[in-house]
Structures are given as C-alpha cells and as structure tokens.
Design an enzyme around this catalytic site. Sequence first.
Site, PDB file in Angstrom:
ATOM      1  N   GLY A  63     -50.976 -43.597 -11.753  1.00  0.00           N
ATOM      2  CA  GLY A  63     -51.949 -44.062 -10.766  1.00  0.00           C
ATOM      3  C   GLY A  63     -53.350 -44.052 -11.355  1.00  0.00           C
ATOM      4  CB  SER A  64     -56.577 -44.447  -9.718  1.00  0.00           C
ATOM      5  OG  SER A  64     -56.581 -43.401  -8.766  1.00  0.00           O
ATOM      6  CB  CYS A  87     -51.966 -49.866 -16.132  1.00  0.00           C
ATOM      7  SG  CYS A  87     -50.337 -49.852 -16.891  1.00  0.00           S
ATOM      8  CB  THR A 125     -55.172 -40.189  -7.718  1.00  0.00           C
ATOM      9  OG1 THR A 125     -55.817 -41.133  -6.862  1.00  0.00           O
ATOM     10  CG2 THR A 125     -54.131 -39.443  -6.916  1.00  0.00           C
ATOM     11  N   GLY A 126     -55.516 -38.803 -10.588  1.00  0.00           N
ATOM     12  CA  GLY A 126     -54.977 -37.968 -11.661  1.00  0.00           C
ATOM     13  C   GLY A 126     -55.770 -36.672 -11.811  1.00  0.00           C
ATOM     14  CD  GLU A 144     -48.027 -42.467 -18.903  1.00  0.00           C
ATOM     15  OE1 GLU A 144     -48.818 -43.353 -19.303  1.00  0.00           O
ATOM     16  OE2 GLU A 144     -47.405 -41.722 -19.670  1.00  0.00           O
TER      17      GLU A 144
HETATM   18  P1  NAD Z   1     -53.736 -44.229  -6.704  1.00  0.00           P
HETATM   19  O1  NAD Z   1     -54.182 -43.174  -7.636  1.00  0.00           O
HETATM   20  O2  NAD Z   1     -54.621 -44.607  -5.591  1.00  0.00           O
HETATM   21  O3  NAD Z   1     -52.343 -43.810  -6.013  1.00  0.00           O
HETATM   22  C1  NAD Z   1     -51.190 -43.550  -6.777  1.00  0.00           C
HETATM   23  C2  NAD Z   1     -50.269 -42.638  -5.997  1.00  0.00           C
HETATM   24  O4  NAD Z   1     -50.938 -41.395  -5.779  1.00  0.00           O
HETATM   25  C3  NAD Z   1     -49.890 -43.159  -4.611  1.00  0.00           C
HETATM   26  O5  NAD Z   1     -48.538 -42.834  -4.351  1.00  0.00           O
HETATM   27  C4  NAD Z   1     -50.816 -42.385  -3.692  1.00  0.00           C
HETATM   28  O6  NAD Z   1     -50.301 -42.235  -2.388  1.00  0.00           O
HETATM   29  C5  NAD Z   1     -50.883 -41.056  -4.406  1.00  0.00           C
HETATM   30  N1  NAD Z   1     -52.075 -40.255  -4.083  1.00  0.00           N
HETATM   31  C6  NAD Z   1     -53.304 -40.688  -3.710  1.00  0.00           C
HETATM   32  N2  NAD Z   1     -54.133 -39.639  -3.481  1.00  0.00           N
HETATM   33  C7  NAD Z   1     -53.417 -38.523  -3.750  1.00  0.00           C
HETATM   34  C8  NAD Z   1     -53.705 -37.132  -3.712  1.00  0.00           C
HETATM   35  N3  NAD Z   1     -54.910 -36.663  -3.339  1.00  0.00           N
HETATM   36  N4  NAD Z   1     -52.740 -36.256  -4.063  1.00  0.00           N
HETATM   37  C9  NAD Z   1     -51.519 -36.700  -4.456  1.00  0.00           C
HETATM   38  N5  NAD Z   1     -51.166 -37.995  -4.487  1.00  0.00           N
HETATM   39  C10 NAD Z   1     -52.108 -38.899  -4.137  1.00  0.00           C
HETATM   40  O7  NAD Z   1     -53.363 -45.494  -7.604  1.00  0.00           O
HETATM   41  P2  NAD Z   1     -52.944 -46.943  -7.120  1.00  0.00           P
HETATM   42  O8  NAD Z   1     -54.137 -47.640  -6.572  1.00  0.00           O
HETATM   43  O9  NAD Z   1     -51.702 -46.866  -6.296  1.00  0.00           O
HETATM   44  O10 NAD Z   1     -52.523 -47.624  -8.501  1.00  0.00           O
HETATM   45  C11 NAD Z   1     -53.416 -48.286  -9.342  1.00  0.00           C
HETATM   46  C12 NAD Z   1     -53.801 -47.402 -10.498  1.00  0.00           C
HETATM   47  O11 NAD Z   1     -52.638 -46.998 -11.227  1.00  0.00           O
HETATM   48  C13 NAD Z   1     -54.668 -48.135 -11.506  1.00  0.00           C
HETATM   49  O12 NAD Z   1     -55.677 -47.263 -11.947  1.00  0.00           O
HETATM   50  C14 NAD Z   1     -53.707 -48.462 -12.631  1.00  0.00           C
HETATM   51  O13 NAD Z   1     -54.301 -48.663 -13.890  1.00  0.00           O
HETATM   52  C15 NAD Z   1     -52.836 -47.247 -12.615  1.00  0.00           C
HETATM   53  N6  NAD Z   1     -51.558 -47.492 -13.284  1.00  0.00           N
HETATM   54  C16 NAD Z   1     -51.330 -46.890 -14.490  1.00  0.00           C
HETATM   55  C17 NAD Z   1     -50.134 -47.142 -15.163  1.00  0.00           C
HETATM   56  C18 NAD Z   1     -49.832 -46.507 -16.491  1.00  0.00           C
HETATM   57  O14 NAD Z   1     -48.676 -46.545 -16.925  1.00  0.00           O
HETATM   58  N7  NAD Z   1     -50.792 -45.949 -17.190  1.00  0.00           N
HETATM   59  C19 NAD Z   1     -49.194 -48.002 -14.597  1.00  0.00           C
HETATM   60  C20 NAD Z   1     -49.481 -48.582 -13.358  1.00  0.00           C
HETATM   61  C21 NAD Z   1     -50.655 -48.327 -12.699  1.00  0.00           C
END
Ligand code: NAD
Length: 483
Positions: free
Chosen positions: A231-232, A288, A235-236, A253
């Site tokens: 994810g983003s 991504c 959040t990471g 990731e």
């Molecule tokens: P996001 O971080 O908003 O959400 C990802 C997941 O985290 C969702 O399931 C969400 O519900 C959960 N989440 C959100 N807040 C949280 C918290 N406080 N605690 C625990 N879980 C929480 O990301 P997104 O908008 O769904 O996805 C887009 C992002 O993902 C972009 O930054 C993209 O580059 C990245 N991404 C990376 C890869 C990779 O392999 N590096 C692949 C795909 C997407």
Amino acid sequence: MAGLRSFPTVEGIFVAGNWEPLHASDRIESISPIDGTVIGHIAAAKEIDVDRAVRMIEPTLAPWAALGAARRAQLLKDFAAAILARADDLIEAEIVDAGLTRRTAVNDIQASIASIDLFVSYAPTLTGSTFSSPAGTMAYTVREPYGIVARIVPFNHPLMFAVQSAAPVLLAGNAVIIKPAEQTSLSALILADISKDVFPPGVFNVITGFGHEAGAAIAAHPAIRRIGFTGSVPTGGRLLELGAKHIKNVTLELGGKNPLVVTEDVAPDAVAAAAVSGMNFTHAGQSCQSTTRLLLPTAIYDDVIDRIVDRVGRLVIGDPREDATDIGPLAYQAHYDRVRNYIAVGHDEGARLVAGGRRPAGFDQGYYLQPTVFADVAPDMRIANEEIFGPVLAIMPYSDTDEAITIANQTEYGLICRVLAGTLGQAMEIGGRIKAGTLYVNSTGRRIRGMPFGGTKASGLGKQSCLEEVLSYTEEKSVVVGL
Ligand code: NAD
C-alpha cells in the site's frame, strides 16, 4: 451495455471456514467506478471482531503446520484450479468493483495462478541446516511458521494481491488473514467462498473493513506477529508504529515515483512507446510500477512529446466491460478527486499541460479521466515528487547525464527505474547510479517471476515474489540436542 451486476450483501467476515456476524452490524457500500452506483455491501469489522477472529483461528494452526509443505503445496494447486473454475465471477467482480478493464482482469487471474505455481515450486526448499558440533551433540535449524499472518492489500489489483499474498504465507505453514481495501473487497469475498472447499477451516480468512479500524486492529493485535503490507508510504509507516509495541515483523511494499531516463541517441518513437506503456495508462496509471517521471534530454524533447501526445490520443477510454476499451475508470471517488486535484496542482505550479487533464466527453458518470501529460515539469514541483497513482505523466527536461541522475534520485521513493540509452554500457552506467529496488536496462519488459521485488528508500522493506518471501514467513529455530 447492460446494467451493472449486483453482489449479495455480506454481513459477516470469513473466519475459520464460516461467515461470522460482526459484534455490532456495520456495513460499507461497494460502489462501482463505472457509474457510481452501489453494487453491494461489505462488513466493517472493528477491533472486537478482529480479536474474536484471532481466537477462532488459533486452534486451527497446529494441524495446518503439521501437514507438511508438500501437502500444503498440493492444496494450493487445488486452490489455483478452483480459482480458474470461478474465473468468470472473479473477472466480473474486478471489472465492476475496481474498474479493471477486461484485459487487465483476465491478466490478473493468470498472474494469480502463476504466483501460486511459483510458490508451490518452493515447497522442497523449506529446509533447515545442520552444523558441526562436539561429539555427543547434534545441532540443526528448523523453519517454523509464525502462526497467524495478516496480509493487508491495496485497492488497485485486489484479486491478484490477495492471491499472491496468501500463497507464500500458507505454503510456509501459517494461517492467513487477508484484509482487502475497503473500496474493492468483492473479489476477496469470492475468494473466501472458493477457499471453503479447498482448505481446512481457519487456514484462509478474510476480514473486511476500514483501514483505520479493521486494518489498524489487525496491525496492533498481539497474536498477529507477522504482517505483510502492500500500500502507500503513510500507511506503511503507521503499520511500523502499530507493530512496534509487540516487536512485529513487518514487510512493506510501498509506493513509487519511478523515473524513465532516456538518452538522446534513442529513437524518439521508441521513447514515446516506452513512456506510454511504462505509465500503465491501461490501468488508469494505478500501478506502483508506473514510470511517472520521464526524464528527457533537450535534443529530442519536443519530438518525443509530440509522439507521446499522438499515442495517448489514440487510447480508447470506455466502459471496462467492453473488449475494445484501453482505459477504464479510476477505482473510487475519493481517489478520483485526489488525482484531479494533482492536475490542478500541476497547472498552478506552472507545468505545461500537453494532453488530457479532464473528464472525457460523453462520460458524465463514473470516475473517468483522460490520460494526462504535463511537460516542462520542474524538479521542485509537487507533481515531480509526490506519487499521484493516476494517469498523469510528468515530463522533465535535462541537459546532462549527471543532472538526470540527480533528478531521478531526488524523491523519497526507490521502487523501480527504467533506463533507455543508445549503448548498453551507457544505460548500465546511468542505471547503476540510480537507487531503485528493480532496474530495467534497455528493456520495456515486465517483472521476471521469481526475481525479488521490493523497494528501497521509502518504497519498502523486504522482498516479495521470490524464495526469500516464503522464508520470511518462517522463523528459523536453532536446536542443539544432547545424544
Ligand atoms: P493504502 O495505504 O491507502 O491502503 C492499503 C491497505 O491498507 C488497505 O487495505 C487499507 O484499508 C489499509 N489501511 C489503511 N489505513 C490503515 C491503517 N491505519 N492500519 C492498517 N491498515 C490500513 O493504499 P492504497 O491507496 O489502497 O494503494 C495504493 C498504494 O499502494 C500506492 O502508494 C501504490 O504505489 C502502493 N502499491 C505498492 C505496490 C508494491 O508492490 N510496492 C503494489 C501496489 C500498490
């Protein structure tokens, strides 16, 4: 086209082989990006539901771990076959719920199956080591599963990330909780249904809900000691904070702002083709790995821009259910608004809009956006540094190679980098000086399955889609035996 398919309301979460009702019923609407209509409802789990789920899964852990990797690999193969048997349903869910084009959805099914094949092939390598030890003793290591592992996945390839995230965790002998993104959870719920006939209860679980509620409760739960997150970056970072109290092992990731660096001796048309395909406009830029920054030398600058504008103008925007569609909608309203805001920021910062930037004519509903290209983007602009995660390409001029490398390295991200140069030596030299988890040198190809994938700098911690990922879901225990 016909009206959108609706999906049954799911009041519960999938835990230990059953749909478990929530402590206090709460739902989230599933909204189709095709026209903004509600196509279903999913359960919004809270901390109390996560805790109850953990307690229901715990008794199922030992028998699954005791099965052995070979048997678990066989069940994963059965899972792949069952996914293929429900492919039509899953493809429909991805298209209607997440806005994937039919081509992308079909490709994601294939990628999901390929990832299971890859991880299954690692079953014989889940081994320990023996060590030289004094007479009368024996010393060796064994790999043990963590127990319950959570995989929190993003909205952009919901099915593919759910499957490729679950497979290594399960092969290693853990139970998995998939936490899909709240905006695109429907395919994970179908996956849960499929898993019922394949795995023993408790092995494959799906908890839906908001990130800040269900996701955060999972990330903080003391009995879930291993988290794999895609994810983003923000959040990471939050997951690291939430996991700190219990010293959790967290793989991240994360996002990218990937550079495509080209030199002046590459044919302009080849550069334009690489720039357009690298942007993943066909997934509305929501990848991504998209190369969202094109670093162009001044000698071919105008020529390449003209060719890019011509190419994006020929992409067909449309209903993702139609075979002819190249670009469907963005996944959900808030994300659409966010990407459109970045386009306004680009205007305000003084970048030159050369293509797109607007809702396409004839699309009054849904989250459609023209493929958008800004030229003359300066290194200090926000659109040059922040991940937009939409169909927005930033073209940046440079005058010498050192300047290009400085610009390429200037963001906080380091996911992937592509370099195209007239000679291989030159491309290797430039690529070698750019920080990225994956480097494509004179190649417009895609990932090679089995090669470690992951980011450097703020783009992540740890590797996936490789043997290292499977091993990372085990803990190596050292054993010394007195004989
Ligand atoms: P996001 O971080 O908003 O959400 C990802 C997941 O985290 C969702 O399931 C969400 O519900 C959960 N989440 C959100 N807040 C949280 C918290 N406080 N605690 C625990 N879980 C929480 O990301 P997104 O908008 O769904 O996805 C887009 C992002 O993902 C972009 O930054 C993209 O580059 C990245 N991404 C990376 C890869 C990779 O392999 N590096 C692949 C795909 C997407």
